[in-house]
Design an enzyme around this catalytic site. Structure first.
Site, PDB file in Angstrom:
ATOM      1  N   LYS A  32       0.781  -1.547  -0.082  1.00 23.08           N
ATOM      2  CA  LYS A  32       0.165   0.052   0.108  1.00 23.08           C
ATOM      3  C   LYS A  32       0.784   1.139  -0.001  1.00 23.08           C
ATOM      4  O   LYS A  32       0.199   2.374  -0.693  1.00 23.08           O
ATOM      5  CB  LYS A  32      -0.971  -0.023   0.959  1.00 23.08           C
ATOM      6  N   ASP A  85      -6.537  -0.155   5.606  1.00 25.62           N
ATOM      7  CA  ASP A  85      -4.902   0.071   4.923  1.00 25.62           C
ATOM      8  C   ASP A  85      -4.759   1.300   4.044  1.00 25.62           C
ATOM      9  O   ASP A  85      -3.739   2.475   4.456  1.00 25.62           O
ATOM     10  CB  ASP A  85      -4.248  -0.798   5.138  1.00 25.62           C
ATOM     11  N   THR A  89      -3.255   5.163   4.226  1.00 21.68           N
ATOM     12  CA  THR A  89      -2.491   6.007   4.134  1.00 21.68           C
ATOM     13  C   THR A  89      -2.653   6.754   3.201  1.00 21.68           C
ATOM     14  O   THR A  89      -1.225   7.855   2.447  1.00 21.68           O
ATOM     15  CB  THR A  89      -1.413   4.710   3.583  1.00 21.68           C
ATOM     16  N   VAL A  99       6.769   8.552   3.019  1.00 25.17           N
ATOM     17  CA  VAL A  99       7.640   8.637   1.565  1.00 25.17           C
ATOM     18  C   VAL A  99       8.506   7.151   1.505  1.00 25.17           C
ATOM     19  O   VAL A  99       8.743   6.348   0.890  1.00 25.17           O
ATOM     20  CB  VAL A  99       8.360   9.910   1.398  1.00 25.17           C
ATOM     21  N   GLU A 101       8.568   4.683   3.308  1.00 27.69           N
ATOM     22  CA  GLU A 101       8.805   3.235   2.312  1.00 27.69           C
ATOM     23  C   GLU A 101       8.245   2.907   1.326  1.00 27.69           C
ATOM     24  O   GLU A 101       8.515   2.020   0.889  1.00 27.69           O
ATOM     25  CB  GLU A 101       7.844   2.916   3.638  1.00 27.69           C
TER      26      GLU A 101
END
Length: 159
Positions: A32, A85, A89, A99, A101
């Site tokens: 995600k 999620d 996010t 950013v 991740e």
């Protein structure tokens, strides 16, 4: 064990659900971030809510395709660990600043998609921008000019 941990965290203001699909939960949590990074880019480029909704919906479809190819349960992606999620996010990037991740997850997702031969056009576009220097506007244009298809053809993950 999951039910025991669930009972420790449950309260009047915090609800916890269990799932036997650890692969789906882990993949949803990681992948995600790629879609959220793309949503942030769209925000920065001045696109509106309709573009973000398109990106999130189609992004969820490709995350679910890869997840299922890796043994995850399709139901997981329709629940809190998937769409839930993803929504939080993608709509809280300014507050979270998540950013980094997405940057690393894009490479991992792209590599997994290549290995499993899973179609992930948004992830491929993100990878091209992040790792190959492709212009974001060009990447978005290539996504918009893909061959026509029916959304129903790609909804098998949700059934």
């Amino acid at each position: 064990v999951a039910e025991y941990v669930q009972s420790l965290f449950m309260s009047r203001i915090f609800r916890v659900y269990t799932s036997p699909d650890t692969a789906g939960i882990e993949l949803g949590a990681a992948l995600k971030n790629v879609i959220a990074l793309c949503a942030g880019v769209c925000d920065g480029m001045g696109y509106g809510d309709n573009t973000k909704a398109l990106l999130m919906t189609r992004g969820l479809a490709e995350v679910a395709r890869l997840g299922m190819a890796l043994g995850a349960h399709r139901e997981t992606f329709a629940g809190l660990a998937g769409v839930g999620d993803l929504i939080v996010t993608c709509t809280s990037m300014k507050q979270v600043g998540a950013v980094v991740e997405g940057y690393y997850a894009a490479q991992s997702a792209w590599e997994l998609a290549q290995r499993k031969n899973v179609d992930m056009p948004i992830t491929e576009a993100a990878y091209a921008v992040l790792y190959e220097g492709r212009d974001p506007r060009e990447a978005l244009n290539s996504l918009m000019l893909r061959d026509r298809t029916s959304e129903a053809e790609d909804a098998a993950w949700a059934r």
